[in-house]
Design a protein around this motif. Structure first.
Motif, PDB file in Angstrom:
ATOM      1  N   LEU A 464      27.273 -55.959 -15.816  1.00  0.00           N
ATOM      2  CA  LEU A 464      28.598 -55.345 -15.737  1.00  0.00           C
ATOM      3  C   LEU A 464      28.723 -54.202 -16.727  1.00  0.00           C
ATOM      4  O   LEU A 464      29.298 -53.141 -16.424  1.00  0.00           O
ATOM      5  CB  LEU A 464      29.680 -56.403 -15.999  1.00  0.00           C
ATOM      6  N   TYR A 465      28.174 -54.362 -17.904  1.00  0.00           N
ATOM      7  CA  TYR A 465      28.219 -53.314 -18.923  1.00  0.00           C
ATOM      8  C   TYR A 465      27.468 -52.071 -18.447  1.00  0.00           C
ATOM      9  O   TYR A 465      27.962 -50.946 -18.587  1.00  0.00           O
ATOM     10  CB  TYR A 465      27.608 -53.862 -20.225  1.00  0.00           C
ATOM     11  N   LEU A 466      26.287 -52.285 -17.895  1.00  0.00           N
ATOM     12  CA  LEU A 466      25.516 -51.149 -17.382  1.00  0.00           C
ATOM     13  C   LEU A 466      26.233 -50.483 -16.212  1.00  0.00           C
ATOM     14  O   LEU A 466      26.227 -49.250 -16.081  1.00  0.00           O
ATOM     15  CB  LEU A 466      24.127 -51.621 -16.955  1.00  0.00           C
ATOM     16  N   TYR A 467      26.907 -51.249 -15.373  1.00  0.00           N
ATOM     17  CA  TYR A 467      27.639 -50.706 -14.240  1.00  0.00           C
ATOM     18  C   TYR A 467      28.808 -49.839 -14.720  1.00  0.00           C
ATOM     19  O   TYR A 467      29.050 -48.729 -14.216  1.00  0.00           O
ATOM     20  CB  TYR A 467      28.142 -51.852 -13.359  1.00  0.00           C
ATOM     21  N   LEU A 468      29.508 -50.351 -15.728  1.00  0.00           N
ATOM     22  CA  LEU A 468      30.629 -49.594 -16.266  1.00  0.00           C
ATOM     23  C   LEU A 468      30.151 -48.317 -16.958  1.00  0.00           C
ATOM     24  O   LEU A 468      30.823 -47.271 -16.878  1.00  0.00           O
ATOM     25  CB  LEU A 468      31.438 -50.450 -17.237  1.00  0.00           C
ATOM     26  N   LEU A 469      29.035 -48.381 -17.636  1.00  0.00           N
ATOM     27  CA  LEU A 469      28.486 -47.164 -18.240  1.00  0.00           C
ATOM     28  C   LEU A 469      28.158 -46.120 -17.173  1.00  0.00           C
ATOM     29  O   LEU A 469      28.422 -44.920 -17.347  1.00  0.00           O
ATOM     30  CB  LEU A 469      27.223 -47.496 -19.059  1.00  0.00           C
ATOM     31  N   HIS A 470      27.620 -46.582 -16.084  1.00  0.00           N
ATOM     32  CA  HIS A 470      27.307 -45.673 -14.987  1.00  0.00           C
ATOM     33  C   HIS A 470      28.588 -45.061 -14.413  1.00  0.00           C
ATOM     34  O   HIS A 470      28.660 -43.849 -14.162  1.00  0.00           O
ATOM     35  CB  HIS A 470      26.531 -46.437 -13.904  1.00  0.00           C
ATOM     36  N   LYS A 471      29.612 -45.886 -14.211  1.00  0.00           N
ATOM     37  CA  LYS A 471      30.880 -45.386 -13.687  1.00  0.00           C
ATOM     38  C   LYS A 471      31.557 -44.434 -14.681  1.00  0.00           C
ATOM     39  O   LYS A 471      32.235 -43.479 -14.285  1.00  0.00           O
ATOM     40  CB  LYS A 471      31.820 -46.554 -13.368  1.00  0.00           C
ATOM     41  N   LYS A 472      31.383 -44.701 -15.957  1.00  0.00           N
ATOM     42  CA  LYS A 472      31.944 -43.827 -16.974  1.00  0.00           C
ATOM     43  C   LYS A 472      31.353 -42.427 -16.871  1.00  0.00           C
ATOM     44  O   LYS A 472      32.068 -41.417 -16.946  1.00  0.00           O
ATOM     45  CB  LYS A 472      31.724 -44.413 -18.361  1.00  0.00           C
ATOM     46  N   GLU A 473      30.076 -42.343 -16.718  1.00  0.00           N
ATOM     47  CA  GLU A 473      29.421 -41.046 -16.566  1.00  0.00           C
ATOM     48  C   GLU A 473      29.891 -40.343 -15.297  1.00  0.00           C
ATOM     49  O   GLU A 473      30.154 -39.134 -15.300  1.00  0.00           O
ATOM     50  CB  GLU A 473      27.899 -41.230 -16.540  1.00  0.00           C
ATOM     51  N   GLU A 474      30.008 -41.106 -14.213  1.00  0.00           N
ATOM     52  CA  GLU A 474      30.506 -40.503 -12.981  1.00  0.00           C
ATOM     53  C   GLU A 474      31.932 -39.984 -13.149  1.00  0.00           C
ATOM     54  O   GLU A 474      32.290 -38.898 -12.672  1.00  0.00           O
ATOM     55  CB  GLU A 474      30.452 -41.522 -11.839  1.00  0.00           C
ATOM     56  N   ASN A 475      32.778 -40.762 -13.832  1.00  0.00           N
ATOM     57  CA  ASN A 475      34.170 -40.377 -14.031  1.00  0.00           C
ATOM     58  C   ASN A 475      34.273 -39.111 -14.885  1.00  0.00           C
ATOM     59  O   ASN A 475      35.049 -38.198 -14.578  1.00  0.00           O
ATOM     60  CB  ASN A 475      34.926 -41.529 -14.693  1.00  0.00           C
ATOM     61  N   GLU A 476      33.499 -39.053 -15.972  1.00  0.00           N
ATOM     62  CA  GLU A 476      33.518 -37.864 -16.824  1.00  0.00           C
ATOM     63  C   GLU A 476      32.985 -36.644 -16.079  1.00  0.00           C
ATOM     64  O   GLU A 476      33.511 -35.530 -16.242  1.00  0.00           O
ATOM     65  CB  GLU A 476      32.703 -38.113 -18.090  1.00  0.00           C
ATOM     66  N   LEU A 477      31.999 -36.828 -15.262  1.00  0.00           N
ATOM     67  CA  LEU A 477      31.481 -35.729 -14.470  1.00  0.00           C
ATOM     68  C   LEU A 477      32.539 -35.235 -13.488  1.00  0.00           C
ATOM     69  O   LEU A 477      32.720 -34.025 -13.299  1.00  0.00           O
ATOM     70  CB  LEU A 477      30.218 -36.174 -13.719  1.00  0.00           C
ATOM     71  N   GLN A 478      33.263 -36.167 -12.886  1.00  0.00           N
ATOM     72  CA  GLN A 478      34.319 -35.797 -11.950  1.00  0.00           C
ATOM     73  C   GLN A 478      35.441 -35.025 -12.646  1.00  0.00           C
ATOM     74  O   GLN A 478      35.991 -34.067 -12.105  1.00  0.00           O
ATOM     75  CB  GLN A 478      34.889 -37.059 -11.282  1.00  0.00           C
ATOM     76  N   GLN A 479      35.779 -35.446 -13.876  1.00  0.00           N
ATOM     77  CA  GLN A 479      36.803 -34.738 -14.627  1.00  0.00           C
ATOM     78  C   GLN A 479      36.380 -33.307 -14.942  1.00  0.00           C
ATOM     79  O   GLN A 479      37.192 -32.376 -14.904  1.00  0.00           O
ATOM     80  CB  GLN A 479      37.114 -35.474 -15.938  1.00  0.00           C
ATOM     81  N   ASN A 480      35.129 -33.128 -15.277  1.00  0.00           N
ATOM     82  CA  ASN A 480      34.651 -31.804 -15.669  1.00  0.00           C
ATOM     83  C   ASN A 480      34.520 -30.847 -14.486  1.00  0.00           C
ATOM     84  O   ASN A 480      34.536 -29.624 -14.676  1.00  0.00           O
ATOM     85  CB  ASN A 480      33.301 -31.916 -16.378  1.00  0.00           C
ATOM     86  N   ILE A 481      34.409 -31.351 -13.297  1.00  0.00           N
ATOM     87  CA  ILE A 481      34.235 -30.469 -12.141  1.00  0.00           C
ATOM     88  C   ILE A 481      35.508 -30.346 -11.314  1.00  0.00           C
ATOM     89  O   ILE A 481      35.507 -29.704 -10.273  1.00  0.00           O
ATOM     90  CB  ILE A 481      33.084 -30.971 -11.236  1.00  0.00           C
ATOM     91  N   THR A 482      36.672 -30.918 -11.816  1.00  0.00           N
ATOM     92  CA  THR A 482      37.928 -30.819 -11.072  1.00  0.00           C
ATOM     93  C   THR A 482      38.432 -29.379 -11.101  1.00  0.00           C
ATOM     94  O   THR A 482      38.483 -28.749 -12.159  1.00  0.00           O
ATOM     95  CB  THR A 482      38.995 -31.740 -11.693  1.00  0.00           C
ATOM     96  N   GLU A 483      38.827 -28.851  -9.957  1.00  0.00           N
ATOM     97  CA  GLU A 483      39.296 -27.480  -9.838  1.00  0.00           C
ATOM     98  C   GLU A 483      40.820 -27.439  -9.800  1.00  0.00           C
ATOM     99  O   GLU A 483      41.473 -28.389  -9.369  1.00  0.00           O
ATOM    100  CB  GLU A 483      38.764 -26.823  -8.562  1.00  0.00           C
ATOM    101  N   SER A 484      41.375 -26.306 -10.268  1.00  0.00           N
ATOM    102  CA  SER A 484      42.814 -26.092 -10.154  1.00  0.00           C
ATOM    103  C   SER A 484      43.152 -25.722  -8.722  1.00  0.00           C
ATOM    104  O   SER A 484      42.303 -25.290  -7.949  1.00  0.00           O
ATOM    105  CB  SER A 484      43.258 -24.984 -11.105  1.00  0.00           C
TER     106      SER A 484
END
Length: 803
Positions: A464-484
């Motif tokens: 579960l910890y490794l899964y959440l770490l993976h999702k965390k990276e995906e979430n941060e990547l999604q935040q950085n590529i969000t367009e106005s």
């Protein structure tokens, strides 16, 4: 006296001409403007000066505009028929208007105000105008203790390269008049809080002596001002383009406000889209913290369990325990065999029947010492037997060997006892170890089960910890590529020419206002004025014969008699016209002699006495005999103006019967060019009774025998009964209406008086007409060609048109 038809037709012709002239409204307007020209000129000059000062004082404003494209998610992709049909009529601007509302929101402008520090204003006076410096100020003032809603004002004078002086410091409820000198970069404590002044990149040596007005405004009010000032509009109804425009004193500030608003809007749009992602990231971080704590607890539990049970690896240790147990079994068998052999050996050695026999050597006793002793014993025993066979038991050697054998046998027995004791201890120790191994082997399933249970939880949490770490990276990547949802088409830009103040428009408006103000003032004055000003107003409201008007002249009216022989001024000419118009009136005199003219009015100070004496003078100049009778028995105004004392005999003397002949009382003119005058005499206590008596009629009859015209100066009609009593002997009644004094609301009463025929042959005379104020463009043109002064007094349009 009867007036013929020709004279009457001439009178009607004059009335027609005057009626035609009354329709010249344009000439009237020009005349009015010319009459009040000084006020129009003054108003225009003042308005132009005010406009000029306003232009010089008002800061110049510049217009800037930016264009952004709003990405409409509804447009694009498949569109349903209903949606397409709706777009035909709504032009698809629903979401665009929503974004416009967001751009105009106070929340975004408050962020712009805080980011750009728009609540701080730096202004410098240049001439009459205050110039906004914005970021080009040579110094920056920092107020660490100031609240956002606090207002602070001050003046900062740059003394030299290192010092500034603060003056005029004031806040909401604090005013500090003393001057403060401080070093650049230093902080000083003041009644409004700490103040820090630091130099900027625009600071130079040429700034010494400059005074900067610094104002820290209420941030909310400043934000509301810019939110109200900025304009957000759709560029085209068929597109998603939005224009943002702003007019400001400073070009750079206007650009910064617009561009920063777009940036804040983009950040807000991205933040709104990332709101779920941010919440997800927070949830992931919280769960990771919890799982890390759980993993640490599981690891600690496993560690504690292994420490308490002295475990490293249960499977390995169980294998070792099984191997050790098998080894112990083998060793135990060996030891037990050796123990049995040792016990057998001891029993054998303790058996006295076996003393004559050799000791068995290879029976499984592995102790080398005992084996050596046994070998030595057997060797000695064999020597003895050889000696015995060759000799007897009594052989000393044999005896020595027997003694030695007994000693050696005893030593072997002791050694065997010691061996037995050692082997027994080994057996006990091996059994104890075997029991321990057997206990470990017996506990292996329980330990294995417990440890595997903990390890299973540990593995689940690790996954579960490794899964959440993976999702965390995906979430941060999604935040950085969000367009106005918007794209800048054109940043803030515009022409550098100011759009305000518009000098030409302001000066033109000032000119128009300068003309309108006196016009409105004159119009309002005329609307609020209830007094008669000119004969147009009089003739429009009355159906009474109008015989003329007397102009107002301060210089001439300072005298009682202004009509003189040979005089050609405007007032003399006006009285001549009145005299001629009186002749046009159709009057039949019943006395067969002269003509009686009564002069009266509604108001005191209407100029009855002035009209009476000057009308009489004008008639007398035609070589007719005229007498003016002062019938104001209550005041004797005309007599006083003529300089006659009230103690001298007069009308009251005749009416009271103290004098029998009126000619004895008349003041006769010796020149023959002026009217005679009959004064009032002493003011009686009963003037009405005297005028009602027969003596009054006799007085008039006597005067008519001597004079062609008898002019009676009466008190105001209606205020006292005197004028009404005198009208019975009058052939004509001249009702004097003074311009600017007679109330228009009394005109119906005047018309009713004429219609009721209470006054004989009533006509109206307008007195004291000020042509400079009434402003109408018609009349008789008094004084035309009769003198340079009167010609200059004529309105300009009359001189130009030759009227």
């Amino acid at each position: 006296m009867t007036v013929n038809k020709d004279r009457q037709s001439n009178f009607d012709f004059m009335e027609t001409v005057e009626s035609g002239q009354s329709d010249t409204s344009i000439v009237d307007l020009l005349s009015m403007v010319y009459a009040q020209r000084k006020w129009f000129i003054l108003s225009v000059v003042v308005c132009l000066i005010v406009a000029f000062l306003y232009i010089k004082r008002t800061p110049k404003e510049y217009a800037r505009m930016a264009t952004v494209l709003v990405k409409d998610e509804k447009k694009g992709g498949d569109v349903s028929g209903a949606a397409a049909f709706q777009d035909i009529f709504s032009w698809g601007t629903g979401s665009v208007e929503n974004e416009m509302g967001i751009l105009k929101s106070k929340r975004l402008m408050e962020q712009v105000t805080e980011r750009l520090r728009l609540d701080m204003s730096y202004r410098e006076r240049t001439g009459l105008r205050m110039h906004e410096l914005y970021t080009e100020s040579p110094v920056e003032v920092i107020l660490p203790d100031a609240e956002p809603k606090q207002v602070v004002r001050m003046k900062v004078m740059i003394v030299d390269a290192k010092q500034v002086m603060i003056s005029g410091l004031e806040s909401d409820d604090v005013s500090y008049t003393e001057k403060i000198t401080l070093q650049l970069g230093d902080t000083v404590d003041t009644p409004v809080g700490r103040i820090l002044v630091v130099p900027t990149l625009y600071r130079s040596n040429e700034d010494n002596g400059r005074i900067i007005e610094v104002v820290k405004g209420n941030r909310k009010y400043v934000s509301n001002y810019y939110n109200h000032t900025i304009n957000v509009a759709i560029a085209n109804k068929q597109s998603s383009l939005i224009n943002l425009s702003l007019t400001d004193e400073n070009i750079k500030r206007a650009d910064d406000v617009i561009n920063t608003l777009i940036e804040v809007y983009e950040d807000d749009a991205v933040a709104d889209k990332n709101r779920v992602l941010v919440q997800t990231s927070k949830f992931i971080n919280d769960r990771l913290a919890i799982i890390e704590a759980d993993l640490s607890a599981v690891d600690a539990e496993i560690e504690g369990y292994k420490k308490s049970n002295r475990l490293t690896d249960i499977i390995s240790e169980s294998s070792l325990a099984l191997a050790s147990t098998g080894k112990l079994d083998d060793q135990g068998l060996t030891v037990e065999n050796q123990l049995q052999m040792a016990q057998y050996m001891r029993n054998y050695l303790n058996d006295n029947t076996k003393t004559a026999e050799l000791i068995p050597a290879s029976i499984g006793i592995t102790d080398p010492g005992i084996q050596a002793q046994i070998v030595e014993y057997n060797t000695t025993f064999t020597r003895r037997d050889k000696l015995v066979s060759n000799s007897s038991m009594n052989n000393p050697l044999v005896k020595d060997l027997n003694t030695a054998l007994i000693s050696m046998r005893s030593s072997i027995i002791k050694a065997v006892d010691n061996l037995i004791t050692g082997l027994e201890m080994q057996v006990v120790n091996m059994k104890s170890r075997e029991r321990e191994n057997l206990s470990k082997i017996a506990n292996v399933p329980t330990q294995q089960k417990y440890v595997e249970s903990i390890q299973r939880q540990q593995k689940i949490k690790e996954e579960l910890y490794l899964y959440l770490l993976h999702k965390k990276e995906e979430n941060e990547l999604q935040q950085n590529i969000t367009e106005s949802n918007c794209r800048i088409v054109d940043p803030a830009d515009g022409v550098d020419a100011p759009v305000a103040p518009r000098s030409a428009m302001i000066m033109l408006a000032a000119l128009m206002l300068g003309l309108i103000i006196p016009g409105v003032w004159i119009y309002m004055k005329s609307m609020l004025n209830t007094k008669i000003k000119n004969r147009r107003e009089l003739k429009a409201a009355l159906n009474i014969p109008f015989i003329g008007e007397i102009p107002f002249d301060k210089q001439d009216m300072s005298d009682v008699v202004v009509v003189k022989d040979g005089s050609r001024d405007s007032i003399s000419e006006a009285f001549k016209i009145v005299r001629d118009n009186l002749d046009f009136l159709n009057t039949d005199t019943s006395n067969g002699g002269g003509r009686v003219i009564q002069i009266t009015s509604s108001n005191p100070e209407s100029g009855k006495s002035f009209v009476s004496i000057n009308l009489g003078m004008s008639i007398a100049l035609t070589h007719l005999r005229v007498v003016v009778v002062d019938l104001d028995l209550r005041k004797g105004s005309l007599s006083k103006k003529m300089g006659i004392s009230m103690t001298e005999p007069g009308v009251s003397t005749y009416l009271s019967g103290r004098v029998q002949h009126a000619k004895e009382l008349v003041k006769v003119d010796s020149t023959g060019h002026c009217p005679d005058f009959l004064p009032t005499g002493a003011l009686p206590p009963n003037p009405s009774e005297l005028l009602k008596s027969k003596r009054f009629e006799q007085l008039i009859e006597e005067l008519l025998k001597e004079y062609d015209y008898v002019i009676m100066d009466n008190p105001p009609y209606g205020m006292v009964v005197d004028a009404a009593l005198c009208t019975r002997v009058a052939d004509n009644t001249v009702y004097v209406v003074r311009s600017g004094l007679f109330d228009k609301r009394l005109l119906p009463e005047l018309q009713e008086l004429y219609d009721s025929q209470k006054i004989a042959n009533m006509c109206v005379l307008l007195n004291a007409v000020d042509y400079n104020n009434v402003g109408y463009g018609y009349g008789y043109g008094y004084g035309y060609g009769y003198g340079e002064r009167d010609e200059k007094k004529k309105p300009l349009y009359k001189r130009i048109l030759g009227l």
